[in-house]
Enzyme design. Sequence first.
Site, PDB file in Angstrom:
ATOM      1  N   THR A  12      -2.531 -31.437   3.412  1.00  0.00           N
ATOM      2  CA  THR A  12      -2.675 -32.143   2.141  1.00  0.00           C
ATOM      3  C   THR A  12      -1.604 -33.202   1.954  1.00  0.00           C
ATOM      4  O   THR A  12      -1.854 -34.247   1.343  1.00  0.00           O
ATOM      5  CB  THR A  12      -2.610 -31.131   0.968  1.00  0.00           C
ATOM      6  OG1 THR A  12      -3.672 -30.188   1.112  1.00  0.00           O
ATOM      7  CG2 THR A  12      -2.762 -31.828  -0.379  1.00  0.00           C
ATOM      8  N   THR A 274       0.705  -2.624   5.296  1.00  0.00           N
ATOM      9  CA  THR A 274       0.188  -2.343   3.967  1.00  0.00           C
ATOM     10  C   THR A 274      -0.558  -3.539   3.378  1.00  0.00           C
ATOM     11  O   THR A 274      -0.228  -4.692   3.661  1.00  0.00           O
ATOM     12  CB  THR A 274       1.318  -1.930   3.004  1.00  0.00           C
ATOM     13  OG1 THR A 274       0.791  -1.752   1.692  1.00  0.00           O
ATOM     14  CG2 THR A 274       2.430  -2.976   2.954  1.00  0.00           C
ATOM     15  N   GLN A 275      -1.561  -3.252   2.555  1.00  0.00           N
ATOM     16  CA  GLN A 275      -2.274  -4.302   1.846  1.00  0.00           C
ATOM     17  C   GLN A 275      -1.417  -4.896   0.735  1.00  0.00           C
ATOM     18  O   GLN A 275      -1.710  -5.988   0.239  1.00  0.00           O
ATOM     19  CB  GLN A 275      -3.567  -3.747   1.244  1.00  0.00           C
ATOM     20  CG  GLN A 275      -4.593  -3.309   2.286  1.00  0.00           C
ATOM     21  CD  GLN A 275      -5.844  -2.721   1.663  1.00  0.00           C
ATOM     22  OE1 GLN A 275      -6.112  -2.902   0.480  1.00  0.00           O
ATOM     23  NE2 GLN A 275      -6.637  -2.011   2.460  1.00  0.00           N
TER      24      GLN A 275
END
Length: 344
Positions: A12, A274-275
Site C-alpha cells: 500500500t 495457542t489460538q
Amino acid sequence: MTKILIIYTGGTVGMIYDEKTTALRPIGFNEIRNNLPELYRMGIDFYVYAFNPPMDSSDMHPEIWSELAGIIEDRYDRYDGFVILHGSDTMAFTASALSFMLENLSKPVILTGSQLPIGKIRTDAKENIITAMEIASTKSNGHCMVPEVCIYFDFMLFRGNRAKKYNAEKFEAFYSMNYPALAEAGIDIKYKSNYMLPAPEKGLVVHKNMDANIGVLKIFPGITRKAVEAIVNTPGMRGLLLETFGSGNATTQAWFTECLQKAADKGIIMVDITQCDGGSVELGKYETSQQLQKIGVVSGHDMTFEAATTKLMFLLGQDLPPAEIKRLIEEPMRGELTPTAPEL
C-alpha cells in the site's frame, strides 16, 4: 555518512488511486521519492533496490523471502542497515522468515509500510519510512543500535518474529502481545536495549532453503473427523501446526487422538500453538493437552502464528533429523519465544 539500502517490494505504501479502474495500483519507487522530499534532508546516504514490478504482499512466498535474504547477503558489507518497504498484510511473515534466515545478523533490517498510500494527504507512510530510516542508521559506540529484524509501524518498533498485524483499519496495525516493544518514537526515539538481541560474535550466515510442505489445523468446537483427516492426510506434508485452545488444549475424542497418532507415525512434526494472541502453550497443564504430549506434539510456547509457520518451514528446509527439529522448535533461536509464559 551512514549508508542505508531501501528494498522496495511494493504494498500500500507504493500505491495510488487509479481513476479509470477505481482501484489502487502500484507505483515505482521514483514516485514514492517524489512524495517524500524529506529523505534528502536526513543526512543519510541511501540507495534503492526496487522490485519490478512491485508486488502485493498477498503474493509473498518463500522464494521471495530467499530473494530478499540474498539481496541483503550480497550487499551486507556495503551498507549499515536495511529498510524493506512491504505490504502490511504479510509483513509479520516476512519479518519472521528473515529473522531465521539471517543468522548472526549484526545490522538492522527494518520492515515498514503504511495503511494509506503515500499520495494520500493523511498518509502514515511518510512517518513510518522516515523513522524506519533513522532507526536503521542509528549507532551507539560505533555499533548498530538494533541488530535484528524488526517491524516499525505507527511510532512502535517491534521484534519482527514477535509482531502481528491485528487491525486492518487503524494506523496502529501491529502489536506484540508476548514481548515488549524495542523502541518507541516520540519527540525522541526511546530505545529499550535490554529487550534487544545481543550483537553476535560470529559473521552473518544466510540460509535460503525453506520447506513450505506444512499444514495448519485450527481446532474448533464441533470439528469433524473428515475435516481433520483431510488435513493430516495431505500428500507430501512434513509439518503440521495445531492451533489449539487456551494453553494448548484440544478435544479428547478418541478419533481425534487416533488421527494425530497416524500423522505422528508418518513422521509429520506437529507443533502446538495457542489460538490466543497473548499467552503461551503449556503442554500437560490440563488433561486435554496431555494426550498431545504423549503423541509427540511439541510446544510452540508463545510464538505467534507467523513465527511458528516460518520457523517450521525454516527447520524443515535445513535437512535436520526429526528429533533435532523438534528440539529446536521448543528453543529460542532468534528471540521468537520464551520457554515459559512471560511475565510482562
